[in-house]
Design an enzyme around this catalytic site. Sequence first.
Site, PDB file in Angstrom:
ATOM      1  N   GLY A 159      12.211   2.908   8.146  1.00 61.74           N
ATOM      2  CA  GLY A 159      13.094   2.403   9.184  1.00 61.74           C
ATOM      3  C   GLY A 159      12.457   1.191   9.860  1.00 61.74           C
ATOM      4  O   GLY A 159      11.236   1.156  10.055  1.00 61.74           O
ATOM      5  N   LYS A 178      10.021   3.802  18.652  1.00 61.88           N
ATOM      6  CA  LYS A 178       8.752   3.079  18.762  1.00 61.88           C
ATOM      7  C   LYS A 178       8.975   1.659  19.275  1.00 61.88           C
ATOM      8  O   LYS A 178       8.242   1.183  20.138  1.00 61.88           O
ATOM      9  CB  LYS A 178       8.045   3.055  17.403  1.00 61.88           C
ATOM     10  CG  LYS A 178       7.547   4.414  16.966  1.00 61.88           C
ATOM     11  CD  LYS A 178       6.944   4.362  15.575  1.00 61.88           C
ATOM     12  CE  LYS A 178       6.441   5.734  15.144  1.00 61.88           C
ATOM     13  NZ  LYS A 178       5.809   5.711  13.808  1.00 61.88           N
ATOM     14  N   CYS A 210       8.406   0.480  13.181  1.00 61.49           N
ATOM     15  CA  CYS A 210       8.635   0.962  11.815  1.00 61.49           C
ATOM     16  C   CYS A 210       8.238   2.424  11.715  1.00 61.49           C
ATOM     17  O   CYS A 210       7.342   2.882  12.430  1.00 61.49           O
ATOM     18  CB  CYS A 210       7.785   0.178  10.809  1.00 61.49           C
ATOM     19  SG  CYS A 210       8.223  -1.555  10.605  1.00 61.49           S
ATOM     20  N   ASP A 211       8.884   3.127  10.800  1.00 58.68           N
ATOM     21  CA  ASP A 211       8.459   4.480  10.485  1.00 58.68           C
ATOM     22  C   ASP A 211       8.889   4.793   9.056  1.00 58.68           C
ATOM     23  O   ASP A 211       9.961   4.371   8.622  1.00 58.68           O
ATOM     24  CB  ASP A 211       9.064   5.511  11.434  1.00 58.68           C
ATOM     25  CG  ASP A 211       8.338   6.839  11.324  1.00 58.68           C
ATOM     26  OD1 ASP A 211       7.273   6.966  11.954  1.00 58.68           O
ATOM     27  OD2 ASP A 211       8.809   7.716  10.589  1.00 58.68           O
ATOM     28  N   SER A 212       8.032   5.514   8.343  1.00 53.52           N
ATOM     29  CA  SER A 212       8.314   5.842   6.945  1.00 53.52           C
ATOM     30  C   SER A 212       8.394   7.349   6.745  1.00 53.52           C
ATOM     31  O   SER A 212       7.630   8.107   7.350  1.00 53.52           O
ATOM     32  CB  SER A 212       7.231   5.259   6.032  1.00 53.52           C
ATOM     33  OG  SER A 212       7.215   3.847   6.111  1.00 53.52           O
TER      34      SER A 212
END
EC number: 3.6.1.9
Length: 199
Positions: free
Chosen positions: A109, A53, A72-74
């Site tokens: 992340g 991203k 960001c990624d969860s």
Amino acid sequence: MRTTLVLASASPARLATLRAAGLEPTVIVSGVDEDQVTDLPPAELALQLAELKCAAVAARSDVPTGSLVLGCDSVLELDGEPLGKPLDPDEARRRWQAMRGRTGVLHSGHSLRDTASGRVAAATASTVVHFADVGDDEIEAYVATGEPLHVAGAFTIDGFGGAFIRGIEGDHHNVVGVSLPLLRELVLELGHAWPDLWR
């Protein structure tokens, strides 16, 4: 000198968290297909998606010169398996039936790119989440709100789902989707000062 932060995410919770911390990021959604990355452990999956991203947005011509781009990624880890956003209400319902009364780990992340230098700093923050032993009626009511369909792990800590979280171990903001302490460390790693991001 003020540094511009670009948030490569459509998440209103991430944006609200950053604004509450004194930042006013420019939002540019990455458009990255999250389903393209598979077969990775949950923490690595969260980080790789964050990196994708960040890279996608940093490559765009409308990103302000000299800005910091944050991807960001969860991902929720339960029984070693990565759980992202549920596909439909039935999956959200099954997810909650599996999670209730148990403990998971929410991995977020973070990838931060300095568009001036091209340098990248990236890391994953992980927070242990203890879920309440909610009843079937509560699960039905929660799924009916629509909230679990739009978030990793099918829950929030800053919305309707907050009442179903008995406690956490780690950074509260990370469960919302962006760890402020970790982000500050990444900003410093790239040679910037955290207060320079304040509006």
